[in-house]
Structures are given as structure tokens and as C-alpha cells.
Motif scaffolding. Structure first.
Motif, PDB file in Angstrom:
ATOM      1  N   ARG A  13       0.855  -1.188   0.000  1.00 28.86           N
ATOM      2  CA  ARG A  13       0.000   0.000   0.000  1.00 28.86           C
ATOM      3  C   ARG A  13       0.892   1.239   0.000  1.00 28.86           C
ATOM      4  O   ARG A  13       1.807   1.349   0.818  1.00 28.86           O
ATOM      5  N   LEU A  14       0.634   2.176  -0.921  1.00 26.99           N
ATOM      6  CA  LEU A  14       1.447   3.384  -1.027  1.00 26.99           C
ATOM      7  C   LEU A  14       0.778   4.527  -0.283  1.00 26.99           C
ATOM      8  O   LEU A  14      -0.363   4.875  -0.567  1.00 26.99           O
ATOM      9  N   LEU A  15       1.496   5.092   0.664  1.00 30.37           N
ATOM     10  CA  LEU A  15       0.956   6.150   1.508  1.00 30.37           C
ATOM     11  C   LEU A  15       1.845   7.383   1.425  1.00 30.37           C
ATOM     12  O   LEU A  15       3.065   7.265   1.287  1.00 30.37           O
ATOM     13  N   PRO A  16       1.260   8.583   1.531  1.00 28.83           N
ATOM     14  CA  PRO A  16       2.088   9.791   1.612  1.00 28.83           C
ATOM     15  C   PRO A  16       2.921   9.742   2.883  1.00 28.83           C
ATOM     16  O   PRO A  16       2.380   9.719   3.998  1.00 28.83           O
ATOM     17  N   GLY A  17       4.229   9.698   2.737  1.00 24.92           N
ATOM     18  CA  GLY A  17       5.096   9.573   3.901  1.00 24.92           C
ATOM     19  C   GLY A  17       4.923  10.693   4.896  1.00 24.92           C
ATOM     20  O   GLY A  17       4.945  10.472   6.116  1.00 24.92           O
ATOM     21  N   VAL A  18       4.737  11.918   4.390  1.00 19.72           N
ATOM     22  CA  VAL A  18       4.634  13.053   5.304  1.00 19.72           C
ATOM     23  C   VAL A  18       3.403  12.921   6.189  1.00 19.72           C
ATOM     24  O   VAL A  18       3.450  13.227   7.387  1.00 19.72           O
ATOM     25  N   ASP A  19       2.285  12.449   5.643  1.00 21.85           N
ATOM     26  CA  ASP A  19       1.075  12.311   6.459  1.00 21.85           C
ATOM     27  C   ASP A  19       1.243  11.207   7.502  1.00 21.85           C
ATOM     28  O   ASP A  19       0.775  11.336   8.639  1.00 21.85           O
ATOM     29  N   LEU A  20       1.903  10.113   7.110  1.00 22.40           N
ATOM     30  CA  LEU A  20       2.139   9.038   8.063  1.00 22.40           C
ATOM     31  C   LEU A  20       2.976   9.533   9.239  1.00 22.40           C
ATOM     32  O   LEU A  20       2.677   9.254  10.400  1.00 22.40           O
ATOM     33  N   VAL A  21       4.023  10.304   8.936  1.00 26.00           N
ATOM     34  CA  VAL A  21       4.896  10.827   9.993  1.00 26.00           C
ATOM     35  C   VAL A  21       4.170  11.867  10.841  1.00 26.00           C
ATOM     36  O   VAL A  21       4.255  11.849  12.081  1.00 26.00           O
ATOM     37  N   LEU A  22       3.441  12.781  10.183  1.00 26.22           N
ATOM     38  CA  LEU A  22       2.734  13.821  10.937  1.00 26.22           C
ATOM     39  C   LEU A  22       1.695  13.219  11.878  1.00 26.22           C
ATOM     40  O   LEU A  22       1.501  13.702  13.002  1.00 26.22           O
ATOM     41  N   ASP A  23       1.025  12.164  11.431  1.00 29.15           N
ATOM     42  CA  ASP A  23       0.064  11.491  12.306  1.00 29.15           C
ATOM     43  C   ASP A  23       0.778  10.828  13.478  1.00 29.15           C
ATOM     44  O   ASP A  23       0.304  10.871  14.619  1.00 29.15           O
ATOM     45  N   ASP A  28      -1.145  17.557  14.249  1.00 31.17           N
ATOM     46  CA  ASP A  28      -2.346  18.394  14.317  1.00 31.17           C
ATOM     47  C   ASP A  28      -2.612  18.881  15.732  1.00 31.17           C
ATOM     48  O   ASP A  28      -2.993  20.036  15.943  1.00 31.17           O
ATOM     49  N   GLN A  29      -2.380  18.004  16.709  1.00 31.00           N
ATOM     50  CA  GLN A  29      -2.589  18.399  18.097  1.00 31.00           C
ATOM     51  C   GLN A  29      -1.541  19.426  18.536  1.00 31.00           C
ATOM     52  O   GLN A  29      -1.853  20.416  19.210  1.00 31.00           O
ATOM     53  N   ALA A  30      -0.287  19.215  18.101  1.00 27.90           N
ATOM     54  CA  ALA A  30       0.781  20.135  18.483  1.00 27.90           C
ATOM     55  C   ALA A  30       0.578  21.513  17.852  1.00 27.90           C
ATOM     56  O   ALA A  30       0.981  22.530  18.406  1.00 27.90           O
TER      57      ALA A  30
END
Length: 266
Positions: free
Chosen positions: A147-157, A162-164
Motif C-alpha cells: 500500500r502506497l501512503l504519503p510519507g509526510v502524512d504518516l509521519v505527521l500522524d 495536528d494536536q501540536a
């Protein structure tokens, strides 16, 4: 990956980007036990250039769990495998490929994609992020079902971005070189996209800023600034990266604070 599978991993997250290869993930597949064969049944040598002689991919010798364990690939760009923004034409020159080699690699990757589509029924030529890390994302998606995922979103999550960010007045992000590739959903662009959802302005700092980059290309950023305060050799910039980054961040915060104070007075 093979060691993780042997150790009983139940899920693998593979971060890709910055690879020196342009081989569609063929090297990883070979390391996992797959055999890339030509028409005579001989194994292909390593490297993307050999893929133009690929006849079939033999997965009978593949590490048994390689197609069973869920594999998520954190991709650093959203580029497709082929074309102007693909693995060979966009990123090949960065890795030292000559114009002739770029076209050879492009043709080899196109042939590889056709073989994968024929034998595994997955169109890896057009899949988003398939061009990440020299096409590693495309190859592992096509053969292993990754499964190909946007790396930046995986790391940010994972870091609770978002909470920070909640309640912040400014977000500062950075990139080694801000160029048109940064638009391909790389880290700073992903940060700006997420920050925009909360109405927080983003300033990008770069070790360098490509001459063809303009503010029109990056409307998500409130500003872009070079970390290097003067012309300097790459070795000096890398050696002094920390104080240069601290000084650049301080200049940005002072400017932002002064602008905020001026708006408050008016």
C-alpha cells in the motif's frame, strides 16, 4: 525486510526516498528471493538498465511471508513511475544519470511496468507515488501488493502534528533544497497543507532555494528563506548547519513578531 519477516513481523512500514537506484524495486525483490529472468531463463544482473531484457518475474522462490505480511510504503513524493515527473526523468539526473542513461532507464521501467501488469494485474505505470525512490514504490506495489501512503502524512500522524499545531501562531518547516520537486507532496508541502487546515501560516527554510522557484509556485507558504546567510561551500554549510538553521529561524520569528505587532497597532 527479510530480517523483519524472519523475526515474525506482522506489519512492515518501509520509508522510501533519496534512493541512489532507478530500478523499480527490482533489487529489493531479488533480495527477497524473487528471480527476474530473461527469455532464456537466465537471471538478470542488478540495476535498472537490465530491466529492458525482463521476460518474467519468478516469485516461487520469494520469501514465503513477503506477500502475506501487510506492507505500507511511506512515499516522499507523489510522482508516477514514468513520464516527465517520473523516477528516471525527474530524479535520474540527480543520481548521476546522463541524458542517454535517463532514456534507457525510462524505457526499462516502462517494460518492467508492462511485465508487472501482465503477470500481477496491477497498473504500476500510473499509480500515484509509484516513482518514489527510483520506482521502488511501484515495484513493491505491483508484485507484493504494498500500500502506497504519503510519507509526510504518516509521519505527521505518528508525531501528533495536528494536536501540536493547535493554538500556534506560526509554523516553521525546512527542506534541504526547495525546488519544484518539493511540490510533489514532499515534507514541507505536506506540512503547509495540514497547517492551512487550521489557518496557521507556514514559513519554509531551505538549505538552498532553486532559481526557478517563485512565490507563485508555493502559495501555501507565507514565505521562503535560505538557511545560508551568504554564499558558502557545501562542506561549510553542512558543517555549520545547526547554527545557520538557528539563526535563520530567529530572523523569521523576529520578522513575524514585528509584523504581528505592527498589525496590532493599526
Amino acid at each position: 525486510m527479510r530480517a523483519a519477516l524472519s523475526a515474525g513481523a506482522k506489519r512492515i512500514v518501509l520509508g522510501v526516498g533519496g534512493s541512489a537506484t532507478v530500478d523499480g524495486g527490482a533489487g529489493i525483490l531479488q533480495a527477497l528471493g524473487a528471480r527476474l529472468l530473461d527469455e532464456a531463463g537466465h537471471e538478470l544482473p542488478r540495476g535498472g538498465g537490465a530491466l529492458n531484457r525482463l521476460s518474467r518475474i519468478d516469485v516461487s522462490t520469494l520469501e514465503p511471508r513477503a506477500r502475506e505480511v501487510p506492507l505500507d510504503i511511506a512515499c516522499d513524493v507523489d510522482s508516477q513511475l514514468l513520464g516527465e515527473h517520473g523516477a528516471a526523468r525527474l530524479f535520474g539526473p540527480q543520481k548521476g544519470a546522463s541524458p542517454a542513461a535517463v532514456e534507457q532507464l525510462e524505457a526499462a521501467l516502462a517494460h518492467f511496468a508492462a511485465i508487472v501488469a501482465r503477470d500481477f494485474e496491477r497498473d504500476v505505470a500510473a499509480v500515484s507515488s509509484g516513482g518514489a525512490a527510483g520506482g521502488i514504490a511501484a515495484g513493491l506495489h505491483g508484485v507484493l501488493g504494498a500500500r502506497l501512503l504519503p510519507g509526510v502524512d504518516l509521519v505527521l500522524d505518528a508525531v501528533g502534528f495536528d494536536q501540536a499545531l493547535s493554538g500556534a501562531a506560526l509554523c516553521i518547516t525546512a527542506e534541504g533544497l526547495l525546488d519544484r520537486q518539493s511540490l510533489r507532496n514532499k515534507g514541507p508541502f505536506g506540512v503547509a497543507r495540514r497547517a492551512a487546515a487550521q489557518g496557521v501560516p507556514v514559513v519554509a527554510l531551505g538549505g538552498g532555494i532553486a532559481p526557478d522557484v517563485t512565490a507563485r509556485d508555493f502559495p501555501a507558504f507565507a514565505g521562503m528563506f535560505s538557511i545560508c546567510s551568504r554564499p558558502m561551500a557545501l562542506e561549510e554549510a553542512m558543517r555549520d548547519a545547526r547554527p545557520l538553521l538557528e539563526a535563520a529561524a530567529e530572523r523569521v520569528v523576529r520578522l513575524f513578531t514585528a509584523a504581528s505587532s505592527s498589525r496590532a497597532k493599526t
